[in-house]
Enzyme design. Sequence first.
Site, PDB file in Angstrom:
ATOM      1  N   GLY A  51      -1.470   2.253  -4.530  1.00 59.08           N
ATOM      2  CA  GLY A  51      -2.086   0.968  -5.472  1.00 59.08           C
ATOM      3  C   GLY A  51      -2.283   0.099  -4.538  1.00 59.08           C
ATOM      4  O   GLY A  51      -1.051  -0.424  -3.275  1.00 59.08           O
ATOM      5  N   GLN A  56      -1.174  -9.053  -4.264  1.00 55.49           N
ATOM      6  CA  GLN A  56      -0.253  -9.059  -3.679  1.00 55.49           C
ATOM      7  C   GLN A  56      -0.239  -8.789  -1.936  1.00 55.49           C
ATOM      8  O   GLN A  56       0.257  -9.173  -0.358  1.00 55.49           O
ATOM      9  CB  GLN A  56       0.019  -7.195  -3.626  1.00 55.49           C
ATOM     10  CG  GLN A  56       0.735  -6.930  -4.533  1.00 55.49           C
ATOM     11  CD  GLN A  56       0.561  -5.476  -5.245  1.00 55.49           C
ATOM     12  OE1 GLN A  56       0.011  -4.377  -5.600  1.00 55.49           O
ATOM     13  NE2 GLN A  56       2.296  -5.020  -4.626  1.00 55.49           N
ATOM     14  N   CYS A  98       7.296   0.144  -5.519  1.00 53.54           N
ATOM     15  CA  CYS A  98       6.595  -0.868  -5.334  1.00 53.54           C
ATOM     16  C   CYS A  98       6.214  -2.139  -4.308  1.00 53.54           C
ATOM     17  O   CYS A  98       7.342  -2.335  -3.375  1.00 53.54           O
ATOM     18  CB  CYS A  98       6.269  -2.459  -6.921  1.00 53.54           C
ATOM     19  SG  CYS A  98       5.370  -4.005  -6.369  1.00 53.54           S
ATOM     20  N   LEU A  99       4.792  -1.639  -3.486  1.00 60.39           N
ATOM     21  CA  LEU A  99       5.009  -2.276  -2.296  1.00 60.39           C
ATOM     22  C   LEU A  99       5.408  -4.257  -1.632  1.00 60.39           C
ATOM     23  O   LEU A  99       5.565  -4.259  -1.143  1.00 60.39           O
ATOM     24  CB  LEU A  99       4.137  -2.334  -1.801  1.00 60.39           C
ATOM     25  CG  LEU A  99       2.647  -0.725  -1.463  1.00 60.39           C
ATOM     26  CD1 LEU A  99       1.716  -0.524  -1.041  1.00 60.39           C
ATOM     27  CD2 LEU A  99       3.959  -0.245  -0.701  1.00 60.39           C
ATOM     28  N   HIS A 140       0.408  -0.675 -13.573  1.00 58.29           N
ATOM     29  CA  HIS A 140       1.394  -0.882 -12.897  1.00 58.29           C
ATOM     30  C   HIS A 140       0.457  -2.100 -12.296  1.00 58.29           C
ATOM     31  O   HIS A 140       0.691  -3.215 -11.928  1.00 58.29           O
ATOM     32  CB  HIS A 140       2.111   0.153 -11.967  1.00 58.29           C
ATOM     33  CG  HIS A 140       3.138  -0.521 -10.416  1.00 58.29           C
ATOM     34  ND1 HIS A 140       4.331  -0.098 -10.558  1.00 58.29           N
ATOM     35  CD2 HIS A 140       2.697  -1.590  -9.473  1.00 58.29           C
ATOM     36  CE1 HIS A 140       4.411  -1.045  -9.702  1.00 58.29           C
ATOM     37  NE2 HIS A 140       3.317  -1.017  -8.587  1.00 58.29           N
ATOM     38  N   GLU A 141      -0.979  -2.042 -11.483  1.00 60.81           N
ATOM     39  CA  GLU A 141      -2.133  -2.376 -11.214  1.00 60.81           C
ATOM     40  C   GLU A 141      -2.268  -4.095 -11.549  1.00 60.81           C
ATOM     41  O   GLU A 141      -1.974  -4.950 -11.517  1.00 60.81           O
ATOM     42  CB  GLU A 141      -2.965  -1.851 -10.142  1.00 60.81           C
ATOM     43  CG  GLU A 141      -2.545  -0.438  -8.919  1.00 60.81           C
ATOM     44  CD  GLU A 141      -1.324  -1.451  -8.208  1.00 60.81           C
ATOM     45  OE1 GLU A 141      -1.107  -2.490  -7.852  1.00 60.81           O
ATOM     46  OE2 GLU A 141      -0.376  -0.518  -7.373  1.00 60.81           O
ATOM     47  N   HIS A 144       0.026  -6.670 -12.150  1.00 57.88           N
ATOM     48  CA  HIS A 144       0.370  -7.451 -11.357  1.00 57.88           C
ATOM     49  C   HIS A 144      -0.167  -8.918 -11.553  1.00 57.88           C
ATOM     50  O   HIS A 144      -0.094  -9.725 -10.662  1.00 57.88           O
ATOM     51  CB  HIS A 144      -0.062  -7.034  -9.936  1.00 57.88           C
ATOM     52  CG  HIS A 144       1.275  -5.879  -9.391  1.00 57.88           C
ATOM     53  ND1 HIS A 144       2.173  -6.849  -9.073  1.00 57.88           N
ATOM     54  CD2 HIS A 144       1.370  -4.368  -8.506  1.00 57.88           C
ATOM     55  CE1 HIS A 144       3.340  -5.410  -7.704  1.00 57.88           C
ATOM     56  NE2 HIS A 144       2.491  -4.490  -7.946  1.00 57.88           N
TER      57      HIS A 144
HETATM   58  O1  K1U Z   1       1.046  -1.527  -6.493  1.00 59.27           O
HETATM   59  C1  K1U Z   1       2.184  -1.394  -5.687  1.00 59.27           C
HETATM   60  O2  K1U Z   1       3.273  -1.919  -4.936  1.00 59.27           O
HETATM   61  C2  K1U Z   1       2.217   0.291  -4.723  1.00 59.27           C
HETATM   62  C3  K1U Z   1       2.937   0.619  -5.014  1.00 59.27           C
HETATM   63  C4  K1U Z   1       2.007   1.741  -7.011  1.00 59.27           C
HETATM   64  C5  K1U Z   1       2.750   2.596  -7.652  1.00 59.27           C
HETATM   65  C6  K1U Z   1       3.211   3.648  -7.166  1.00 59.27           C
HETATM   66  C7  K1U Z   1       4.461   4.542  -8.328  1.00 59.27           C
HETATM   67  C8  K1U Z   1       4.044   4.293  -8.927  1.00 59.27           C
HETATM   68  C9  K1U Z   1       3.256   3.114 -10.076  1.00 59.27           C
HETATM   69  C10 K1U Z   1       2.640   2.300  -8.925  1.00 59.27           C
HETATM   70  C11 K1U Z   1       3.228   1.898  -4.604  1.00 59.27           C
HETATM   71  O3  K1U Z   1       1.971   3.031  -3.982  1.00 59.27           O
HETATM   72  S1  K1U Z   1       4.931   2.279  -4.240  1.00 59.27           S
HETATM   73  C12 K1U Z   1       4.419   3.983  -3.127  1.00 59.27           C
HETATM   74  C13 K1U Z   1       4.506   5.244  -3.390  1.00 59.27           C
HETATM   75  O4  K1U Z   1       4.288   5.263  -4.892  1.00 59.27           O
HETATM   76  C14 K1U Z   1       3.862   5.760  -2.054  1.00 59.27           C
HETATM   77  C15 K1U Z   1       3.395   5.584  -1.169  1.00 59.27           C
HETATM   78  C16 K1U Z   1       3.381   6.045  -0.042  1.00 59.27           C
HETATM   79  C17 K1U Z   1       2.667   7.750  -0.596  1.00 59.27           C
HETATM   80  C18 K1U Z   1       2.786   8.348  -2.122  1.00 59.27           C
HETATM   81  C19 K1U Z   1       3.341   7.589  -3.086  1.00 59.27           C
HETATM   82 ZN    ZN Z   2       3.766  -2.908  -7.480  1.00 55.80          ZN
END
Ligand code: K1U
Ligand code: ZN
Length: 175
Positions: A51, A56, A98-99, A140-141, A144
């Site tokens: 996401g 972001q 979270c990225l 989560h998004e 943000h």
């Molecule tokens: O919003 C963001 O920062 C993205 C975030 C979204 C998220 C992940 C987990 C739970 C709730 C919301 C991410 O994508 S973190 C990375 C991640 O979860 C992932 C990366 C590669 C493959 C699978 C998952």
């Molecule tokens: Zn995030």
Amino acid sequence: MSSAVETLPILLVPDPKLRAKARPVGGGDADAVRALAPRMLDAMYKAPGIGLAAPQVGELLRLIVVDLQPEDKPAPLVLVNPEILAASTELATREEGCLSLPGQYAEVTRPARVKLRYLDLEGAKREIEAEGLLATCLQHEVDHLNGVLFVDHLSALKRNMLLRKLAKDLKGRRD
Ligand code: K1U
Ligand code: ZN
């Protein structure tokens, strides 16, 4: 001369844009949003993540992208002006990342199911009902877009531990 479009950089905590409230997308934003959404998906796939919200990447607009199966066959969702219409009283706890806080993870408790209304890229009104990881990711998004980070759902003790670890990790990356 290269015509390659650069990957959008993802802002990291403590960038103040991550704490701002994003504004609704209006009719005059249509072209900008149609150009931004594919670039956000590209940045999300490359990160990699499931996401990404416009703040972001520094754009304070109510726009999110999600794809739960990035490594399988892509199924991108683009949500303009998403609104949570209903949330279940039943809660679910799931590990979140979270990225914008790379390498930091914690268990977060949220409503297990949600119903959202949003506009698609053509401006059509749509609704989506979600459970499981999709429900977590959409909440989560949307957080943000309101300047809320997953660490805000934790106790002050856990939040501060995680933020201190992030600051240390990022300093380690720079040194
Ligand atoms: O919003 C963001 O920062 C993205 C975030 C979204 C998220 C992940 C987990 C739970 C709730 C919301 C991410 O994508 S973190 C990375 C991640 O979860 C992932 C990366 C590669 C493959 C699978 C998952
Ligand atoms: Zn995030």
